[in-house]
Scaffold this motif. Structure first.
Motif, PDB file in Angstrom:
ATOM      1  N   ARG A  90     -15.323  -1.710 -14.241  1.00 30.06           N
ATOM      2  CA  ARG A  90     -14.328  -0.965 -13.468  1.00 30.06           C
ATOM      3  C   ARG A  90     -14.020  -1.704 -12.174  1.00 30.06           C
ATOM      4  O   ARG A  90     -14.893  -2.341 -11.593  1.00 30.06           O
ATOM      5  N   ILE A  91     -12.792  -1.613 -11.719  1.00 26.90           N
ATOM      6  CA  ILE A  91     -12.394  -2.178 -10.426  1.00 26.90           C
ATOM      7  C   ILE A  91     -12.714  -1.136  -9.359  1.00 26.90           C
ATOM      8  O   ILE A  91     -12.343   0.035  -9.491  1.00 26.90           O
TER       9      ILE A  91
ATOM     10  N   ALA B 238     -12.339   0.063  -5.484  1.00 27.28           N
ATOM     11  CA  ALA B 238     -11.570  -0.070  -4.250  1.00 27.28           C
ATOM     12  C   ALA B 238     -12.489   0.041  -3.044  1.00 27.28           C
ATOM     13  O   ALA B 238     -13.506   0.750  -3.086  1.00 27.28           O
ATOM     14  N   ALA B 239     -12.119  -0.637  -1.970  1.00 30.20           N
ATOM     15  CA  ALA B 239     -12.925  -0.625  -0.742  1.00 30.20           C
ATOM     16  C   ALA B 239     -13.087   0.797  -0.207  1.00 30.20           C
ATOM     17  O   ALA B 239     -14.181   1.180   0.217  1.00 30.20           O
ATOM     18  N   ALA B 240     -12.024   1.583  -0.235  1.00 26.93           N
ATOM     19  CA  ALA B 240     -12.096   2.952   0.291  1.00 26.93           C
ATOM     20  C   ALA B 240     -13.058   3.804  -0.528  1.00 26.93           C
ATOM     21  O   ALA B 240     -13.828   4.592   0.023  1.00 26.93           O
ATOM     22  N   GLU B 241     -13.038   3.639  -1.830  1.00 22.35           N
ATOM     23  CA  GLU B 241     -13.946   4.389  -2.707  1.00 22.35           C
ATOM     24  C   GLU B 241     -15.392   3.984  -2.425  1.00 22.35           C
ATOM     25  O   GLU B 241     -16.269   4.836  -2.290  1.00 22.35           O
ATOM     26  N   LEU B 242     -15.641   2.682  -2.314  1.00 23.19           N
ATOM     27  CA  LEU B 242     -16.997   2.211  -2.028  1.00 23.19           C
ATOM     28  C   LEU B 242     -17.468   2.679  -0.662  1.00 23.19           C
ATOM     29  O   LEU B 242     -18.629   3.045  -0.495  1.00 23.19           O
TER      30      LEU B 242
ATOM     31  N   SER C 297     -12.183 -10.559  -6.360  1.00 23.60           N
ATOM     32  CA  SER C 297     -11.156  -9.687  -5.807  1.00 23.60           C
ATOM     33  C   SER C 297     -10.013  -9.550  -6.812  1.00 23.60           C
ATOM     34  O   SER C 297      -9.552 -10.547  -7.369  1.00 23.60           O
ATOM     35  N   VAL C 298      -9.590  -8.308  -7.019  1.00 17.94           N
ATOM     36  CA  VAL C 298      -8.469  -8.027  -7.918  1.00 17.94           C
ATOM     37  C   VAL C 298      -7.338  -7.479  -7.059  1.00 17.94           C
ATOM     38  O   VAL C 298      -7.501  -6.453  -6.398  1.00 17.94           O
TER      39      VAL C 298
ATOM     40  N   LYS D 261      -3.726  -1.154  -7.907  1.00 19.41           N
ATOM     41  CA  LYS D 261      -5.013  -0.648  -8.399  1.00 19.41           C
ATOM     42  C   LYS D 261      -6.098  -1.709  -8.242  1.00 19.41           C
ATOM     43  O   LYS D 261      -7.031  -1.785  -9.025  1.00 19.41           O
ATOM     44  N   GLY D 262      -5.963  -2.508  -7.187  1.00 16.68           N
ATOM     45  CA  GLY D 262      -6.895  -3.602  -6.940  1.00 16.68           C
ATOM     46  C   GLY D 262      -8.199  -3.146  -6.338  1.00 16.68           C
ATOM     47  O   GLY D 262      -8.394  -1.973  -6.010  1.00 16.68           O
TER      48      GLY D 262
END
Length: 172
Positions: free
Chosen positions: A44-45, A47-51, A77-78, A82-83
C-alpha cells in the motif's frame, strides 16, 4: 568528584538528574515507527499525513523523516494525487543497523568506535580496542534484526511511572 567515596547523585541518574542511556534521536525513533508501520502493509502507498496521524507526530515532522528515508533509498516516493511512500525493498532485507545509520550516520557508542581520528586521546587510549569490540557487537545485533522483525506486533504493558526519569531540580 566527591572525595568521601559516596555518590552525590541519585542512583540511576547522572549529574543533571536525568537517567543516562544510549539513545537515538527522536527523528530516528519516528523513522523506525513509520518504517515498521509501512512494513505491516508493504503493498500500500502510505501518505505522509496518514503516517503522521498513526505515529502521533506533526505532518511536517513525518514528511521530514520520510524524505530522509527516501533519500537513502529505504523508501520509494510515489508521486501524484494518491502518492506517498512505500518500502524500496522487502522489510526482511532492511536491517535495523541500516535504518539507524540512514537516520543518525555511522553507529558508534564512543567517538572512536565508528570513525577514527575524532578523539584527541585515541592514540594513547588503553580501552579503545575494547570499545570497538563492544561497538561491533552492537552493530552485529542491529544488523541481524530486520525491519520485518521490528514490525511484528508485540504487546507488553509498560508501567510508565516506573520508567520516567526524575525531573531535574530547579536551580535556586
Amino acid at each position: 568528584m566527591p572525595s568521601s567515596g559516596t555518590n552525590q547523585y541519585q542512583i540511576g541518574t547522572n549529574r543533571h538528574g536525568v537517567m543516562p542511556m544510549l539513545r537515538l534521536s527522536k527523528l530516528t525513533d519516528y523513522g523506525t515507527v513509520a518504517m515498521a508501520h509501512i512494513a505491516r502493509e508493504p503493498d500500500r502507498i502510505h501518505a505522509a499525513a496518514e503516517l503522521a496521524g498513526t505515529i502521533g507526530v506533526a505532518v511536517p515532522t513525518a514528511s521530514k523523516v520520510l524524505k530522509m528515508l527516501a533519500r537513502v533509498n529505504l523508501l520509494r516516493s510515489v508521486r501524484g494525487v494518491k502518492g506517498g511512500y512505500m518500502l524500496s525493498r522487502p522489510a526482511g532485507e532492511i536491517s535495523i543497523a541500516e535504518l539507524i545509520d540512514a537516520m543518525e550516520g555511522p553507529i558508534g557508542l564512543t567517538e572512536c568506535s565508528a570513525v577514527a581520528g575524532l578523539c584527541a586521546l585515541e592514540g594513547s587510549c588503553s580501552i579503545r580496542t575494547n570499545w570497538q569490540r563492544i561497538n561491533r557487537m552492537v552493530l552485529d545485533a542491529l544488523g541481524q534484526m530486520t525491519l520485518a522483525d521490528l514490525a511484528q506486533p508485540t504487546f507488553k504493558p509498560v508501567q510508565l511511572d516506573a520508567r520516567r526519569a526524575p525531573r531535574p531540580r530547579a536551580l535556586a
